[in-house]
Design an enzyme around this catalytic site. Structure first.
Site, mmCIF file in Angstrom:
data_model
loop_
_atom_site.group_PDB
_atom_site.id
_atom_site.type_symbol
_atom_site.label_atom_id
_atom_site.label_comp_id
_atom_site.label_asym_id
_atom_site.label_seq_id
_atom_site.Cartn_x
_atom_site.Cartn_y
_atom_site.Cartn_z
ATOM 1 N N GLY A 71 -29.172 39.350 13.088
ATOM 2 C CA GLY A 71 -27.559 38.931 13.344
ATOM 3 C C GLY A 71 -26.572 38.653 11.994
ATOM 4 N N CYS A 72 -27.040 37.334 11.266
ATOM 5 C CA CYS A 72 -26.200 36.831 9.817
ATOM 6 C C CYS A 72 -26.182 38.241 8.889
ATOM 7 C CB CYS A 72 -26.631 35.657 9.420
ATOM 8 S SG CYS A 72 -26.497 34.043 10.261
ATOM 9 N N VAL A 73 -27.693 38.144 8.844
ATOM 10 C CA VAL A 73 -27.398 39.439 7.469
ATOM 11 C C VAL A 73 -26.688 41.077 7.753
ATOM 12 C CG1 VAL A 73 -29.250 41.132 6.397
ATOM 13 C CG2 VAL A 73 -29.522 39.687 6.569
#
Length: 130
Positions: A71-73
């Site tokens: 997700g964020c990475v």
């Protein structure tokens, strides 16, 4: 109106500015006056001034870490490379809800967006910068 990604990931709604869940750990070495970016989405770049802040300081390479590799990475790595930055992701410094999405995201990042490397390599690179 709730953003679609918050409807899908209801647990993220608990991440409220000023709450204990989003406190910056003192072990990071943050100092008064250090810039803090409040994320608006999965990517640290989305809806923030991060690209401009980094560019204004002459940054050309980012080390991206985080709690959700898929997700964020991954989202931050994609936006970083699109903004013209080199991207390094130390595999041991991110994680996911299960090993398969973690591995798939690292593979995807390494194939298209940046270089997946090790914590040791990142530490040695930073130390070589003097």
């Amino acid at each position: 109106e709730t953003l679609a990604w918050l409807r899908k990931s209801k647990g993220l709604a608990a991440l409220v500015e000023g709450s204990r869940l989003v406190e910056i750990d003192a072990a990071t070495g943050m100092q008064p006056g250090d810039p803090v970016i409040v994320k608006k989405g999965a990517s640290a770049f989305f809806g923030t001034n991060l690209a401009g802040l980094l560019a204004s300081h002459g940054v050309d390479t980012l080390v991206v870490t985080g709690a959700t590799t898929s997700g964020c990475v991954r989202a931050t790595a994609v936006d970083a490379v699109q903004a013209g930055f080199n991207v390094l992701v130390p595999a041991q410094c991110c994680a996911d809800r299960a090993q398969p999405p973690h591995d798939a995201a690292l593979y995807d990042i390494d194939q298209k967006y940046g270089d997946v490397t090790t914590q040791k390599d990142i530490r040695e690179w930073i130390e070589s910068l003097g």
